[in-house]
Design an enzyme around this catalytic site. Structure first.
Site, PDB file in Angstrom:
ATOM      1  CB  SER A 183      -1.083   0.062   1.051  1.00 14.87           C
ATOM      2  OG  SER A 183      -0.400  -0.414   2.486  1.00 14.87           O
ATOM      3  CG  HIS A 211      -3.936  -0.789  -2.264  1.00 14.16           C
ATOM      4  ND1 HIS A 211      -4.319   0.519  -2.432  1.00 14.16           N
ATOM      5  CD2 HIS A 211      -3.498  -0.924  -0.951  1.00 14.16           C
ATOM      6  CE1 HIS A 211      -4.477   1.162  -1.063  1.00 14.16           C
ATOM      7  NE2 HIS A 211      -3.903   0.150  -0.372  1.00 14.16           N
ATOM      8  CE  LYS A 242      -7.517   0.808   0.677  1.00 13.14           C
ATOM      9  NZ  LYS A 242      -6.784   0.080   1.872  1.00 13.14           N
TER      10      LYS A 242
HETATM   11  C1  LIG Z   1      -6.712   0.081   3.199  1.00 13.19           C
HETATM   12  C2  LIG Z   1      -6.358  -1.302   3.644  1.00 13.19           C
HETATM   13  C3  LIG Z   1      -6.804  -2.141   4.553  1.00 13.19           C
HETATM   14  C4  LIG Z   1      -7.769  -1.683   5.462  1.00 13.19           C
HETATM   15  O1  LIG Z   1      -9.017  -1.490   4.630  1.00 13.19           O
HETATM   16  P1  LIG Z   1     -10.415  -0.784   5.261  1.00 13.19           P
HETATM   17  O2  LIG Z   1     -11.557  -1.363   4.447  1.00 13.19           O
HETATM   18  O3  LIG Z   1      -9.816   0.653   4.719  1.00 13.19           O
HETATM   19  O4  LIG Z   1     -10.422  -1.062   6.609  1.00 13.19           O
HETATM   20  C5  LIG Z   1      -6.253  -3.629   4.794  1.00 13.19           C
HETATM   21  N1  LIG Z   1      -5.192  -3.903   3.991  1.00 13.19           N
HETATM   22  C6  LIG Z   1      -4.570  -3.036   3.033  1.00 13.19           C
HETATM   23  C7  LIG Z   1      -3.212  -3.706   2.327  1.00 13.19           C
HETATM   24  C8  LIG Z   1      -4.923  -1.731   2.873  1.00 13.19           C
HETATM   25  O5  LIG Z   1      -4.459  -1.265   1.992  1.00 13.19           O
END
Ligand SMILES: *Cc1c(COP(=O)(O)O)cnc(C)c1O
Length: 398
Positions: A183, A211, A242
């Site tokens: 990320s 992602h 996302k």
């Molecule tokens: C954003 C993210 C999360 C958390 O997800 P949310 O739905 O925003 O709580 C978990 N793992 C990774 C790799 C992320 O980038």
């Protein structure tokens, strides 16, 4: 009278953060979420959302939510196991399982909660977890809470991972957990090699596709689809927050894994079901992602344009190969200054500093979306050129 000792300790910690250029502050977005947003009263070009396909503001997604509210109301009313498991939840899970080529799927209220629930539900102090050093905070927190033995290997270092796998007999369950797209660095986990090692050393694999869903893979199914290894990954976790532009998360795998999690994942059991309209919006997003490839193609064209442009200007974009493009500065103060200058020029990119990234690796984290126009991107590059010369000529690579 509030406690004075408590108050002064909080003041001290905040002052400390401020001094190290590590204090963060919320900025307010008014109006619509998109590639142009109004922040603190001013319109800026948004280059820091995870809304890769622009679906967060897509009228089809909004419409799906509105229709579901008409049919199912707003709140789920209870936890899923009590009476909050509704038609929209199940429809979404069935579709996700299909897209992921898995037997079944369970949705969670967020990615953070999914990782906490999956990892603590499945692993305990008799087990060992092999963890990439740059895995997302929610994975690390899940491992810490699980009390399993955590073995962290250097980022994407398969040699060290293999050494660790060789030397950990005596544990019950063994699992490798990795982000599929990292990320903060925007690079990919070598899933082909990870599943090979897992097979050789009798170990399970869990991936976090936060992602990657909607971004990678022939049908936007994620990095496992991109590598063609879906059937070799035991636990396929990902988020709907996302590229899907919605909210919530999922875990795909065998039927018995899903049934197990329904019984054991505390962040699933002890929380109210997500609003069914959110699930309906996610379902619409998954349909768009798997049927319409044009948004994804535009996203990748934009990504190549910006990455090549920044590299040509001499910026260090690390090993990024995805729409997440880090621009490495190292120093937190300089990164923050750069981000502020960009904002004055009408560009929003946040400064990512420790503890989100390792000390000495502060950076801007730029994210590309399918909705950015050529004009937006050329403006971005022109501003980077100017501010870069002004603030940080020493970091530019010739
Ligand atoms: C954003 C993210 C999360 C958390 O997800 P949310 O739905 O925003 O709580 C978990 N793992 C990774 C790799 C992320 O980038």
């Amino acid at each position: 009278m509030m406690n004075e000792n408590f108050d002064s300790l909080i003041d001290k910690e905040l002052a400390d953060l401020e001094e190290k250029a590590l204090k963060r502050q919320l900025c307010l977005v008014e109006g619509f979420q998109g590639e142009k947003i109004i922040v603190d009263g001013r319109q800026v070009l948004n280059f820091c959302s995870n809304n890769y396909l622009g679906l967060a503001g897509d009228s089809r997604i909004c419409q799906a939510a509105v229709e579901a509210i008409g049919e199912e109301g707003f709140g789920a009313g209870a936890s899923r196991l009590v009476c909050g498991h509704m038609a929209s939840h199940r429809r979404l899970e069935k579709r996700l399982a299909e897209v992921k080529g898995a037997e079944d799927c369970l949705t969670f209220s967020s990615g953070y909660m999914a990782n906490i629930g999956i990892i603590t539900g499945l692993f305990g102090h008799h087990d060992v977890i092999f963890c990439d050093r740059l895995n997302h905070a929610s994975i690390i927190d899940g491992i810490i809470l699980s009390r399993a033995k955590m073995r962290r290997y250097p980022h994407r270092d398969m040699q060290v991972l293999e050494g660790m796998l060789r030397n950990t007999a005596g544990f019950k369950k063994r699992v490798i957990i990795t982000d599929s797209v990292f990320s903060m660095d925007g690079d990919l986990a070598p899933l082909d090699r990870i599943v090979d090692l897992a097979e050789r050393y009798d170990c399970a694999v869990m991936i976090d596709e936060a992602h990657a869903l909607g971004v990678l893979g022939k049908h936007g199914g994620g990095a496992a689809q991109h590598f063609g290894v879906e059937d070799k990954i035991d636990i396929q976790m990902g988020t709907l927050s996302k590229a899907a532009g919605s909210f919530g998360a999922y875990c795909c795998g065998k039927k018995k894994l899903i049934l197990y999690l329904v019984n054991k994942a505390r962040s699933f059991i002890y929380t109210t079901g997500m609003p069914p309209s959110t699930a309906a919006a996610s379902l619409r997003a998954i349909e768009i992602i798997s049927e319409d490839h044009s948004l994804r193609e535009q996203l990748w064209r934009n990504t190549r344009y910006i990455r090549e442009g920044l590299k040509a200007l001499g910026f260090n974009t690390m090993d990024s190969t995805t729409p997440i493009i880090p621009i490495l500065f190292g120093d937190s103060q300089l990164t923050l200054q750069f981000s502020r200058r960009l904002f004055e020029e009408g560009i929003l990119i946040s400064a990512i500093r420790p503890p989100t990234v390792p000390r000495g690796s502060a950076r801007l984290r730029l994210t590309v979306t399918a909705k950015h126009t050529k004009g937006d991107m050329d403006h971005l590059l022109e501003v980077f050129k100017r501010v870069g010369k002004d603030l940080s000529p020493e970091i530019l690579v010739e």
